[in-house]
Write a protein that holds these residues in place. Structure first.
Motif, short mmCIF file in Angstrom:
data_model
loop_
_atom_site.label_atom_id
_atom_site.label_comp_id
_atom_site.label_asym_id
_atom_site.label_seq_id
_atom_site.Cartn_x
_atom_site.Cartn_y
_atom_site.Cartn_z
N CYS A 169 0.79 -1.24 0.00
CA CYS A 169 0.00 0.00 0.00
C CYS A 169 0.82 1.29 0.00
O CYS A 169 0.25 2.37 -0.10
CB CYS A 169 -0.93 0.02 1.22
N LYS A 170 2.14 1.21 0.12
CA LYS A 170 2.94 2.42 0.23
C LYS A 170 2.84 3.27 -1.04
O LYS A 170 2.64 2.76 -2.14
CB LYS A 170 4.41 2.07 0.49
N ARG A 171 2.98 4.56 -0.85
CA ARG A 171 2.94 5.48 -1.99
C ARG A 171 4.29 5.52 -2.70
O ARG A 171 5.33 5.34 -2.09
CB ARG A 171 2.57 6.88 -1.51
N ASP A 172 4.23 5.76 -3.99
CA ASP A 172 5.45 5.85 -4.80
C ASP A 172 5.97 7.28 -4.73
O ASP A 172 5.55 8.15 -5.50
CB ASP A 172 5.15 5.45 -6.25
N LEU A 173 6.90 7.54 -3.81
CA LEU A 173 7.40 8.88 -3.57
C LEU A 173 8.89 8.97 -3.94
O LEU A 173 9.64 8.03 -3.69
CB LEU A 173 7.21 9.26 -2.10
N PRO A 174 9.31 10.10 -4.54
CA PRO A 174 10.69 10.21 -5.04
C PRO A 174 11.74 10.06 -3.96
O PRO A 174 12.80 9.47 -4.21
CB PRO A 174 10.72 11.61 -5.67
N TRP A 175 11.50 10.56 -2.76
CA TRP A 175 12.53 10.45 -1.71
C TRP A 175 12.65 9.02 -1.19
O TRP A 175 13.71 8.63 -0.71
CB TRP A 175 12.23 11.42 -0.57
N ARG A 176 11.59 8.23 -1.30
CA ARG A 176 11.69 6.83 -0.91
C ARG A 176 12.57 6.06 -1.89
O ARG A 176 13.33 5.17 -1.50
CB ARG A 176 10.30 6.20 -0.84
N LYS A 177 12.47 6.43 -3.17
CA LYS A 177 13.33 5.80 -4.17
C LYS A 177 14.79 6.13 -3.91
O LYS A 177 15.66 5.26 -3.99
CB LYS A 177 12.93 6.26 -5.58
N MET A 178 15.05 7.41 -3.60
CA MET A 178 16.42 7.83 -3.30
C MET A 178 16.97 7.11 -2.09
O MET A 178 18.14 6.73 -2.04
CB MET A 178 16.46 9.34 -3.08
N ALA A 179 16.12 6.93 -1.09
CA ALA A 179 16.57 6.30 0.16
C ALA A 179 16.94 4.83 -0.03
O ALA A 179 17.76 4.29 0.72
CB ALA A 179 15.49 6.42 1.23
N TRP A 229 17.15 14.20 4.14
CA TRP A 229 17.14 15.47 4.89
C TRP A 229 16.27 16.51 4.16
O TRP A 229 15.42 17.15 4.77
CB TRP A 229 18.58 15.95 5.04
N VAL A 230 16.49 16.65 2.86
CA VAL A 230 15.71 17.61 2.08
C VAL A 230 14.22 17.28 2.16
O VAL A 230 13.37 18.16 2.37
CB VAL A 230 16.17 17.63 0.61
N SER A 231 13.88 16.00 2.00
CA SER A 231 12.46 15.62 2.03
C SER A 231 11.84 15.88 3.40
O SER A 231 10.71 16.37 3.49
CB SER A 231 12.31 14.14 1.66
N GLU A 232 12.55 15.56 4.45
CA GLU A 232 12.01 15.75 5.80
C GLU A 232 11.78 17.23 6.11
O GLU A 232 10.79 17.60 6.75
CB GLU A 232 12.95 15.14 6.84
N ILE A 233 12.68 18.09 5.66
CA ILE A 233 12.52 19.53 5.90
C ILE A 233 11.35 20.07 5.08
O ILE A 233 10.53 20.85 5.59
CB ILE A 233 13.82 20.30 5.53
N SER A 248 1.96 18.71 -2.16
CA SER A 248 2.57 20.01 -2.45
C SER A 248 4.09 19.92 -2.57
O SER A 248 4.72 20.72 -3.26
CB SER A 248 2.21 21.02 -1.35
N VAL A 249 4.67 18.93 -1.90
CA VAL A 249 6.13 18.83 -1.82
C VAL A 249 6.76 18.15 -3.04
O VAL A 249 7.85 18.52 -3.46
CB VAL A 249 6.54 18.08 -0.53
N ILE A 250 6.07 17.20 -3.62
CA ILE A 250 6.68 16.34 -4.65
C ILE A 250 7.35 17.13 -5.77
O ILE A 250 8.52 16.90 -6.11
CB ILE A 250 5.63 15.38 -5.25
N SER A 251 6.65 18.09 -6.37
CA SER A 251 7.23 18.84 -7.50
C SER A 251 8.42 19.69 -7.04
O SER A 251 9.43 19.80 -7.76
CB SER A 251 6.17 19.73 -8.14
N TYR A 252 8.33 20.28 -5.85
CA TYR A 252 9.45 21.07 -5.32
C TYR A 252 10.66 20.18 -5.08
O TYR A 252 11.80 20.55 -5.37
CB TYR A 252 9.04 21.76 -4.02
N TYR A 253 10.42 19.01 -4.52
CA TYR A 253 11.52 18.09 -4.23
C TYR A 253 12.24 17.66 -5.50
O TYR A 253 13.47 17.65 -5.56
CB TYR A 253 10.98 16.86 -3.49
N ASN A 254 11.46 17.33 -6.52
CA ASN A 254 12.07 16.89 -7.78
C ASN A 254 12.92 17.99 -8.40
O ASN A 254 14.03 17.74 -8.89
CB ASN A 254 10.98 16.44 -8.75
#
Length: 434
Positions: free
Chosen positions: A68-78, A92-96, A105-111
């Motif tokens: 059930c986990k979401r496909d998130l970019p920071w999880r892939k990086m981790a 660190w960037v994702s957590e902040i 709201s965060v996904i596009s900014y993170y990428n």
């Protein structure tokens, strides 16, 4: 995994998957009774009878998570990044970014952030202006500033290597608290947070006296609501609810009311495209370092005369002989900050319409003229975007009204001309009797 994150996963897992297991109604009643019972040294409603039961619980919980986990970019990086420092930086960037901000709201900014500054070293070389430009619209702008400051510190003082423990992360990196430090340590370095280790031991019902005296939420479920975890309570405590009293709502402090007078200063560049004047805010305080239309926070009593107050403020940019009458009222925009309810009173001034040379170049170091495209790519707040949108709506309405008025005037002229023509025709008309 941090304690807070595990709690959320456990709750969802038990609701969606674990709750499907065969369990007698009597057992459920026992659990509820334990939750409402007298507080003990360790939380009995989370106690398992043996290690095999815990192993099975973990297996089912992880199975649910993988499904059930979401496909998130920071999880892939981790999981995919082999370099520990780059992996920790990505987490660190994702957590902040995720602090008080929704995932969507965060996904596009993170990428965009990771594409522009994929390493600590590249972020350390960036300017605060560049950081603010990319962060614009995400809110809580001090977060981006602290990330950049932290990257500079890691590169200059730690040879580019991220701290490896939660304690060091919290101690050495600006803007990193206990939760964020624990998340980076657990996700990037596979370290279990101390509090989580204690909770794991409690699952087997081992005495809490051997470990740190850590209060758990269930251990105050039958109290009168005086637990430090629950303060300040804003709702009455209901002993019959047990743990269902949580989460407790805190009493929020009312935001202070402020009014700011803002002017959209416009001129036409050589190509005919409009340009707007923006000025940079101070390097500290609210929206530090961001760009905005010339604005002035109104003091108590000035709300009744924002136009004249703003006119005086604008002398710096448009000259000492500007009349208040040149300012056109656009409207108001309300923007809510976390602790401020800000109303922007908007005015417009076209610097090309007067005979005086108001469209002179502005030479102040914290000011510049920008096109709309340049404005939108600058480090501006969401409030300024709202103001430009409000101005454009007002300007469009003004133009539309002028077109309607012009058409009405033309029709009026046509009717008058027609009447004059009819009068002349009548004058020269031949009498049929003659």
């Amino acid at each position: 995994m941090s304690k807070r994150r595990l709690s959320a996963h456990c709750k969802l897992g038990m609701q969606q998957n674990i709750g499907k297991q065969q369990k007698s109604p009597k057992k459920y009643e026992d659990d509820v009774t334990l939750c409402k019972g007298v507080p003990s040294q360790h939380s009995l409603c989370h106690t398992f009878s043996d290690a095999a039961e815990i192993k099975d619980f973990r297996k089912r919980l992880l199975t649910w998570y993988n499904k059930c986990k979401r496909d998130l970019p920071w999880r892939k990086m981790a999981t995919s990044e082999a370099d520990a420092d780059r992996r920790a930086y990505a987490v660190w960037v994702s957590e902040i970014m995720l602090q008080q901000t929704q995932v969507a709201s965060v996904i596009s900014y993170y990428n965009r952030w990771m594409q522009k500054w994929p390493t600590l070293q590249e972020l350390a070389e960036a300017s605060l202006e560049e950081v603010n430009e990319l962060w614009a619209g995400l809110g809580y702008y001090s977060r981006g500033k602290r990330l950049q400051e932290g990257a500079c510190k890691v590169v200059s003082q730690m040879a580019g290597h991220m701290p490896r423990t939660a304690e060091e992360l919290q101690k050495l990196l600006p803007g990193v608290g206990k939760y964020t430090a624990g998340a980076i340590a657990s996700i990037a370095f596979g370290q279990a947070e101390k509090d989580l280790k204690v909770s794991a031991e409690r699952l087997l019902g081992k005495p809490a006296s051997k470990y740190s005296q850590l209060t758990d939420v269930e251990e105050c479920a039958n109290t009168t609501g005086s637990c430090s975890l629950c303060l300040p309570p804003s709702e009455p405590w209901d002993p019959s609810l047990g743990v269902a009293n949580f989460p407790r709502k805190t009493t929020k402090k009312k935001p202070r009311i402020e009014h700011t007078a803002t002017c959209v200063l416009q001129r036409r560049c050589i190509g005919g495209e409009p340009e707007y004047l923006i000025v940079q805010r101070p390097s500290s305080g609210l929206l530090a370092g961001l760009w905005e239309f010339p604005s002035l926070l109104l003091e108590p009593g000035q709300e009744k005369q924002p136009k004249s107050v703003l006119a005086d403020h604008l002398q710096t940019w448009v000259g000492s002989d500007m009349a208040v009458g040149h300012l056109q009222h656009v409207g108001e925009v309300l923007h809510i900050f976390s602790h401020i309810r800000q109303t922007y009173v908007i005015y417009f001034l076209n610097l090309n319409k007067d005979e005086r040379n108001w469209d002179r170049e502005v030479e102040l170091p914290a000011s510049r003229w920008v096109t709309k495209t340049e404005f939108e790519s600058s480090a501006i707040s969401t409030a300024m975007k709202k103001i430009l949108k409000a101005y454009e709506a007002w300007s469009s309405k003004i133009s539309s009204d002028k077109v309607v008025k012009r058409k009405r005037d033309l029709k009026s002229e046509e009717r008058s001309s027609c009447k004059r023509q009819l009068s002349l025709d009548s004058f020269f008309a031949t009498d049929p009797k003659n």
